[in-house]
Design a protein around this motif. Structure first.
Motif, short mmCIF file in Angstrom:
data_model
loop_
_atom_site.label_atom_id
_atom_site.label_comp_id
_atom_site.label_asym_id
_atom_site.label_seq_id
_atom_site.Cartn_x
_atom_site.Cartn_y
_atom_site.Cartn_z
N ASP A 1 -44.30 25.07 8.38
CA ASP A 1 -45.22 25.97 8.91
C ASP A 1 -45.53 26.92 7.78
O ASP A 1 -46.70 27.52 7.78
N TRP B 1 -35.74 24.02 9.44
CA TRP B 1 -36.28 25.04 9.08
C TRP B 1 -36.98 25.96 10.14
O TRP B 1 -37.35 27.13 10.11
N ASP C 1 -45.38 14.43 -1.00
CA ASP C 1 -43.97 15.09 -0.44
C ASP C 1 -43.13 15.50 -1.40
O ASP C 1 -43.15 14.99 -2.42
N MET D 1 -43.25 14.44 11.31
CA MET D 1 -44.82 14.33 12.03
C MET D 1 -45.79 13.76 11.13
O MET D 1 -46.75 13.25 11.38
N1 LIG Z 1 -48.27 18.14 17.19
C1 LIG Z 1 -47.26 17.69 17.30
O1 LIG Z 1 -46.74 17.66 18.58
C2 LIG Z 1 -46.10 18.11 16.63
C3 LIG Z 1 -44.99 17.55 16.64
C4 LIG Z 1 -43.97 17.62 15.53
C5 LIG Z 1 -44.23 18.59 14.63
N2 LIG Z 1 -45.42 19.17 14.30
C6 LIG Z 1 -45.79 20.10 13.28
O2 LIG Z 1 -45.63 19.31 12.12
C7 LIG Z 1 -45.11 20.10 11.12
C8 LIG Z 1 -44.07 19.46 10.33
O3 LIG Z 1 -42.87 19.16 11.13
P1 LIG Z 1 -41.87 18.20 10.97
O4 LIG Z 1 -40.86 17.98 12.09
O5 LIG Z 1 -42.49 16.96 10.54
O6 LIG Z 1 -41.08 18.80 9.68
P2 LIG Z 1 -40.40 17.80 8.64
O7 LIG Z 1 -39.20 18.72 8.04
O8 LIG Z 1 -39.64 16.72 9.30
O9 LIG Z 1 -41.13 17.42 7.50
C9 LIG Z 1 -41.92 18.19 6.62
C10 LIG Z 1 -41.95 17.59 5.29
O10 LIG Z 1 -42.81 18.38 4.39
C11 LIG Z 1 -42.36 18.09 3.07
N3 LIG Z 1 -42.75 19.32 2.26
C12 LIG Z 1 -42.22 20.81 2.33
N4 LIG Z 1 -43.04 21.55 1.36
C13 LIG Z 1 -43.88 20.83 0.98
C14 LIG Z 1 -44.54 20.79 -0.12
N5 LIG Z 1 -45.06 21.86 -0.75
N6 LIG Z 1 -45.56 19.76 -0.50
C15 LIG Z 1 -45.46 18.66 -0.21
N7 LIG Z 1 -44.51 18.15 0.82
C16 LIG Z 1 -43.85 19.38 1.61
C17 LIG Z 1 -40.95 18.24 3.45
O11 LIG Z 1 -40.15 17.80 2.22
C18 LIG Z 1 -40.82 17.11 4.55
O12 LIG Z 1 -40.78 15.83 4.38
C19 LIG Z 1 -44.62 21.46 11.64
O13 LIG Z 1 -45.43 22.35 11.42
C20 LIG Z 1 -44.83 20.89 13.05
O14 LIG Z 1 -44.72 22.27 13.98
C21 LIG Z 1 -46.34 18.97 15.49
#
Ligand SMILES: NC(=O)c1ccc[n+]([C@@H]2O[C@H](COP(=O)([O-])OP(=O)(O)OC[C@H]3O[C@@H](n4cnc5c(N)ncnc54)[C@H](O)[C@@H]3O)[C@@H](O)[C@H]2O)c1
Length: 438
Positions: A119, A239, A76, A55
């Motif tokens: 989250d 996660w 990241d 996302m």
């Molecule tokens: N609005 C929507 O339709 C929609 C769709 C998909 C995901 N999301 C939300 O987006 C968020 C991310 O989801 P995702 O699928 O991309 O997850 P993901 O695991 O693919 O990405 C999360 C990223 O955050 C990084 N990260 C973790 N801890 C960190 C920190 N302390 N500092 C910096 N970076 C850090 C990770 O390394 C990873 O690259 C979630 O909360 C999800 O619910 C929303």
């Protein structure tokens, strides 16, 4: 990532109001010097994205290509994720890269940040960001527990910042028009709304403990969560299915569906929550349910949220949508649009005018320093997030039902008050406590 709405590319931003945020005046010089920005810098919102996974890369692409917005920094803890984020982003070589978001927040020229980390990081990062004077776009669910949700709402008011919640359906023109017509009585009185989460999510298998990938700051990824060995399942994307970081599909796609339902009811809390869920399908590392049904009870209606993660067929034609049942017809909402059925007649609800998508809408609000402009303000996203979390508390306790008082921030759960209220928050690992207590 089934639920990312595809058309979130920024429409042209026409307002050129001066940004009234504290740091806004400081950023002009470097940008004039570099010749990078084509629009005068005083019109530009300088934005950063924290978390560049699935996302987060939707955010870098959208904010990076949006007129009136400069993507100036990304962060990241995984260098491989940072590397992928430059695809589809202009001027990638000019974007600053960070592994520690607190370093990024020290840059006073940054006006706003997106938080797209897992989250359990949403509220801590959002609080840090507001304390540093930034406006915040926080992905849904805005928090990992109810205490965090409520703190975030308080912080947005206390710091007077725009806080957009990533529930993009509130920026969908047909949904907005559908809600208007629903309130005008097109389907009569609404006494039930279904929130449908009916989709196939494959097994994640069982993963073994191993060393984190080279260069990754795994301690920072874990944050407030307990220190446990790295596995490929407790990591990118998956996660969500572990209680330490996510809250299952209730707080994942469920928040979108519950948000549309509470929006239809005028954004109010239910008086009682009844919920049951279990793992009937997965035989793997999943901790969260694959099957869950929750009734949110109101004086005049019910929201019924139904989650089944093992089907590739739909429920009433929807994998991820809502049906509002009224005394004179029904209204169906999903990504394809909004349809009213009355007897044999079907009416497609159309948006009378174009609506700014959620990301450009955030930038407009930031430019005007005006939280009232937000399509998905945090206080509305907070209700849907809290309801998803209440569904999980009821389910995990095996309680017959519970009642939540949003003013006292207390749960009443006969015979289980203490256990239920203990689940309003979490234990924070030393060094990763919340930076603001309200
Ligand atoms: N609005 C929507 O339709 C929609 C769709 C998909 C995901 N999301 C939300 O987006 C968020 C991310 O989801 P995702 O699928 O991309 O997850 P993901 O695991 O693919 O990405 C999360 C990223 O955050 C990084 N990260 C973790 N801890 C960190 C920190 N302390 N500092 C910096 N970076 C850090 C990770 O390394 C990873 O690259 C979630 O909360 C999800 O619910 C929303």
């Amino acid at each position: 990532m089934k639920d990312i709405e595809s058309k979130e590319i920024a429409p042209e931003v026409t307002r050129r109001d001066f940004i009234k945020t504290a740091g806004a005046g400081l950023f002009a010089a470097p940008y004039i010097a570099s010749g990078w920005a084509q629009t005068p810098p005083s019109d530009m919102v300088r934005h950063a994205v924290i978390g560049t996974g699935g996302m987060g890369r939707n955010h870098t692409k959208n904010f990076g290509n949006m007129k009136g917005c400069s993507l100036v920094a990304i962060c990241d803890v995984d260098p491989a994720q940072l590397g992928k984020a430059f695809k589809d982003v202009p001027n990638a070589d000019k974007i600053q890269k960070f592994s520690d978001f607190r370093e990024l927040l020290k840059d006073k020229s940054i006006d706003s940040v997106s938080i797209a980390a897992p989250d359990h990081w949403h509220t801590p990062m959002a609080l840090w960001a507001m304390m540093a004077g930034k406006h915040v776009y926080v992905e849904k669910p805005c928090a990992h527990n109810i205490k965090e949700v409520n703190l975030l709402v308080k912080a947005s008011k206390s710091f007077n910042k725009c806080v957009q919640h990533g529930t993009q359906r509130r920026s969908n023109g047909a949904h907005i028009e559908g809600m208007k017509q629903l309130r005008n009585g097109i389907i009569g009185k609404v006494h039930t709304i279904k929130a449908i989460d009916h989709q196939y999510r494959e097994s994640i298998g069982k993963a073994v403990a191993e060393a984190p990938p080279a260069g990754v700051d795994y301690d920072m990824w874990l944050g407030a969560a307990p220190k446990v060995p790295f596995t490929k399942n407790r990591w990118h994307y998956n996660w969500r299915w572990f209680w330490d970081y996510g809250n299952g599909d209730a707080a994942n796609d469920g928040v979108h569906q519950i948000d549309v339902a509470v929006w239809a009811l005028g954004d109010r809390y239910p008086k009682r929550v009844i919920s049951s869920g279990a793992q009937y399908f997965y035989k793997d590392d999943h901790e969260t349910p694959d099957t869950q049904t929750t009734i949110f009870e109101y004086d005049d209606t019910q929201i019924i949220w139904e989650m089944r993660l093992w089907t590739d067929y739909t429920l009433e034609g929807h994998d991820n949508g809502n049906v509002a049942y009224g005394t004179e017809g029904k209204m169906e909402f999903d990504r394809a649009g909004v349809i009213v059925t009355k007897g044999k007649e079907q009416i497609k609800i159309e948006a009378p005018e174009a609506v700014e998508a959620i990301m450009p809408n955030f930038i407009t609000a930031v430019r005007e320093n005006n939280p009232a402009k937000l399509n998905s303000p945090i206080e509305k996203g907070a209700i849907a997030t809290n309801m998803a979390l209440l569904a999980n508390i009821t389910t995990r306790l095996g309680a017959p039902s519970l009642q939540y008082d949003p003013v006292k921030e207390e749960i009443k759960c006969p015979g289980m008050d203490k256990q239920a209220n203990a689940m309003l928050s979490r234990t924070y690992r030393k060094g990763y406590e919340l930076p603001w207590k309200g």
